[in-house]
Design a protein around this motif. Structure first.
Motif, PDB file in Angstrom:
ATOM      1  N   ASN A   6       0.820  -1.191   0.000  1.00  0.00           N
ATOM      2  CA  ASN A   6       0.000   0.000   0.000  1.00  0.00           C
ATOM      3  C   ASN A   6       0.865   1.257   0.000  1.00  0.00           C
ATOM      4  O   ASN A   6       2.028   1.232   0.406  1.00  0.00           O
ATOM      5  CB  ASN A   6      -0.911   0.017   1.235  1.00  0.00           C
ATOM      6  CG  ASN A   6      -1.918  -1.114   1.221  1.00  0.00           C
ATOM      7  OD1 ASN A   6      -2.486  -1.409   0.182  1.00  0.00           O
ATOM      8  ND2 ASN A   6      -2.138  -1.743   2.370  1.00  0.00           N
ATOM      9  N   LYS A  30       2.930   3.944   4.720  1.00  0.00           N
ATOM     10  CA  LYS A  30       3.383   2.851   5.581  1.00  0.00           C
ATOM     11  C   LYS A  30       2.609   1.573   5.278  1.00  0.00           C
ATOM     12  O   LYS A  30       1.399   1.612   5.074  1.00  0.00           O
ATOM     13  CB  LYS A  30       3.201   3.231   7.047  1.00  0.00           C
ATOM     14  CG  LYS A  30       4.144   4.281   7.551  1.00  0.00           C
ATOM     15  CD  LYS A  30       4.053   4.434   9.056  1.00  0.00           C
ATOM     16  CE  LYS A  30       2.678   4.920   9.484  1.00  0.00           C
ATOM     17  NZ  LYS A  30       2.645   5.205  10.949  1.00  0.00           N
ATOM     18  N   THR A  50       0.695  -1.976   6.046  1.00  0.00           N
ATOM     19  CA  THR A  50      -0.178  -2.442   7.121  1.00  0.00           C
ATOM     20  C   THR A  50       0.180  -3.880   7.454  1.00  0.00           C
ATOM     21  O   THR A  50       0.147  -4.754   6.578  1.00  0.00           O
ATOM     22  CB  THR A  50      -1.651  -2.347   6.715  1.00  0.00           C
ATOM     23  OG1 THR A  50      -1.974  -0.972   6.426  1.00  0.00           O
ATOM     24  CG2 THR A  50      -2.555  -2.852   7.834  1.00  0.00           C
ATOM     25  N   SER A  82      -0.548  -7.099  10.001  1.00  0.00           N
ATOM     26  CA  SER A  82      -1.349  -7.752  11.028  1.00  0.00           C
ATOM     27  C   SER A  82      -0.426  -8.523  11.962  1.00  0.00           C
ATOM     28  O   SER A  82       0.504  -9.189  11.509  1.00  0.00           O
ATOM     29  CB  SER A  82      -2.356  -8.711  10.399  1.00  0.00           C
ATOM     30  OG  SER A  82      -3.365  -8.007   9.717  1.00  0.00           O
ATOM     31  N   ALA A 114       5.300   0.656  10.456  1.00  0.00           N
ATOM     32  CA  ALA A 114       4.091   0.126   9.838  1.00  0.00           C
ATOM     33  C   ALA A 114       2.862   0.540  10.632  1.00  0.00           C
ATOM     34  O   ALA A 114       2.952   0.919  11.805  1.00  0.00           O
ATOM     35  CB  ALA A 114       4.159  -1.404   9.780  1.00  0.00           C
ATOM     36  N   GLN A 115       1.734   0.450   9.956  1.00  0.00           N
ATOM     37  CA  GLN A 115       0.445   0.503  10.635  1.00  0.00           C
ATOM     38  C   GLN A 115       0.133  -0.914  11.089  1.00  0.00           C
ATOM     39  O   GLN A 115      -0.002  -1.820  10.261  1.00  0.00           O
ATOM     40  CB  GLN A 115      -0.643   0.997   9.683  1.00  0.00           C
ATOM     41  CG  GLN A 115      -2.039   0.994  10.276  1.00  0.00           C
ATOM     42  CD  GLN A 115      -2.206   2.043  11.348  1.00  0.00           C
ATOM     43  OE1 GLN A 115      -1.699   3.159  11.215  1.00  0.00           O
ATOM     44  NE2 GLN A 115      -2.898   1.690  12.422  1.00  0.00           N
ATOM     45  N   GLU A 148      -2.018  -3.939  13.064  1.00  0.00           N
ATOM     46  CA  GLU A 148      -3.364  -4.349  13.465  1.00  0.00           C
ATOM     47  C   GLU A 148      -3.222  -5.628  14.287  1.00  0.00           C
ATOM     48  O   GLU A 148      -3.100  -6.721  13.740  1.00  0.00           O
ATOM     49  CB  GLU A 148      -4.239  -4.569  12.241  1.00  0.00           C
ATOM     50  CG  GLU A 148      -4.444  -3.300  11.416  1.00  0.00           C
ATOM     51  CD  GLU A 148      -5.419  -3.473  10.277  1.00  0.00           C
ATOM     52  OE1 GLU A 148      -5.894  -4.623  10.060  1.00  0.00           O
ATOM     53  OE2 GLU A 148      -5.710  -2.476   9.594  1.00  0.00           O
ATOM     54  N   GLN A 178      -5.574  -4.798   1.661  1.00  0.00           N
ATOM     55  CA  GLN A 178      -5.063  -3.745   2.530  1.00  0.00           C
ATOM     56  C   GLN A 178      -4.002  -4.244   3.512  1.00  0.00           C
ATOM     57  O   GLN A 178      -3.345  -3.441   4.170  1.00  0.00           O
ATOM     58  CB  GLN A 178      -6.223  -3.107   3.313  1.00  0.00           C
ATOM     59  CG  GLN A 178      -7.290  -2.474   2.439  1.00  0.00           C
ATOM     60  CD  GLN A 178      -6.724  -1.459   1.479  1.00  0.00           C
ATOM     61  OE1 GLN A 178      -5.997  -0.543   1.884  1.00  0.00           O
ATOM     62  NE2 GLN A 178      -7.035  -1.602   0.195  1.00  0.00           N
ATOM     63  N   ILE A 179      -3.836  -5.564   3.606  1.00  0.00           N
ATOM     64  CA  ILE A 179      -2.851  -6.142   4.520  1.00  0.00           C
ATOM     65  C   ILE A 179      -1.598  -6.505   3.727  1.00  0.00           C
ATOM     66  O   ILE A 179      -1.662  -7.236   2.736  1.00  0.00           O
ATOM     67  CB  ILE A 179      -3.403  -7.393   5.228  1.00  0.00           C
ATOM     68  CG1 ILE A 179      -4.671  -7.048   6.014  1.00  0.00           C
ATOM     69  CG2 ILE A 179      -2.346  -8.016   6.141  1.00  0.00           C
ATOM     70  CD1 ILE A 179      -4.458  -6.037   7.121  1.00  0.00           C
TER      71      ILE A 179
END
Length: 334
Positions: A2, A5, A7, A9, A53-54, A56, A88-89
């Motif tokens: 993306n 940054k 994403t 998990s 990173a973002q 989750e 999105q991951i």
């Protein structure tokens, strides 16, 4: 990847990386206490991850890795495949106890259906102890999973700054932080001191999207047992596997593939009764290869897989076929 940054998990399963000890000098009692911090609490300890990173996070399970086996592997694979199907991951980090980390990693290496990075990490010292490696290992795992050069390399592990291939990595020391090694083959690269992720090698054996194993619709796996040979060992434990009607057997013998006479005779009887038997070695490195005698007895040679890894490959092979030649091919390709 993306824009901006990536994403990542983070799927937490417990283990020493989340363990809680009675005091800052405890390095051995915390597994018996069985208490774990959440993955959110682990991330609070490394605010620097926000620059990478973002993230989750989720706690999928919270146990020591001695309690993780085929049921948990299937649950973990399904969750990771679901996450990585989301555009999105960009990657997944799995936190895991070190006792069985290498086994979970290899199972995921063969069953995850994405080229996006999947990185397992753990710790040898709990976050409550002086000198813990929990924080840096988690930060490094996020760093590796967020790096575009980790794409397509299968499932990786990162501890002690060293990036390892899930197929080859093995725990070699009970307490030291440099415990995970790839035997004689060499690790793949570093999450290094300058903040860079650097690879020098890449896995060549089939993994992830190139495997023939599909487990997302499965709830159980074939039972495969391991029998460890030693001087004077006989048919006792092999006969227990036979009488249990297990789906498969891995026999861990000596050197390049020699076995006590009574043990190999019982193993041959197991084959005759329809139980596939893989011959592996208790040596820490090197191959077990096919010979005319082993071929005549219809055994399967493990190549250089450790017994615990050979078990995983045989379990998955048996979800697809019981043909010995097809399974032997798999041991040459995976």
């Amino acid at each position: 990847m993306n824009a901006g940054k990536p994403t990542i998990s983070i799927v937490a399963t417990g283990g020493s990386i989340a363990g809680v000890g009675p005091d800052r000098l405890d390095y051995i009692l915390y597994p018996e206490l069985g208490e774990h911090i959440t993955i959110e609490q682990s991330l609070e300890r490394i605010p620097e991850s926000e620059f990478l990173a973002q993230v989750e996070p989720e706690d999928l399970i919270s146990v020591g890795s001695t309690a993780i086996g085929p049921e948990e592997w299937l649950k973990l694979t399904k969750r990771i495949n679901s996450l990585l199907a989301n555009d999105q991951i960009d990657g997944v980090v799995v936190t895991h106890g070190t006792a069985t980390l290498e086994e979970t990693a290899y199972f995921l290496h063969l069953t995850v259906k994405s080229e996006k990075p999947v990185v397992l990490t753990g710790a040898m010292r709990p976050p409550t102890a002086i000198g813990t490696d929990a924080d840096l290992n988690l930060l490094d795992a996020i760093r590796v999973a967020a790096s575009p050069i980790s794409f397509g390399k299968g499932v990786l592990t990162i501890l002690n700054n060293e990036i390892q291939c899930a197929r080859d990595v093995v725990k070699t020391n009970t307490f030291r932080v440099e415990t995970f090694k790839p035997n004689e083959l060499g690790f793949l690269g570093y999450a290094d001191s300058d903040g860079e992720v650097v690879f020098y090698r890449a896995p060549l054996r089939r993994h992830t999207t190139t495997t023939e194993f599909q487990v997302d619709e499965m709830n159980t796996l074939p039972r495969v047992d391991i029998v460890y040979c030693y001087a004077g060992s006989d048919e006792l434990l092999i006969n227990a596997v036979r009488s249990n009607h297990s789906d498969g057997l891995v026999l861990a013998g000596f050197g390049g593939g020699s076995f006590p006479p009574k043990a190999i005779e019982a193993a041959a009887q197991a084959v005759a009764e329809g139980i596939p038997v893989v011959l592996a070695s208790r040596s820490i490195a090197g191959r077990v290869v096919m010979t005319p005698r082993k071929e005549e007895q219809q055994f399967i040679a493990s190549d250089n897989l450790q017994p615990q890894k050979a078990r995983i490959l045989l379990m998955l092979a048996l979800t697809a076929t019981r043909d010995r030649k097809a399974i032997q091919r798999m041991f040459g390709e995976y």
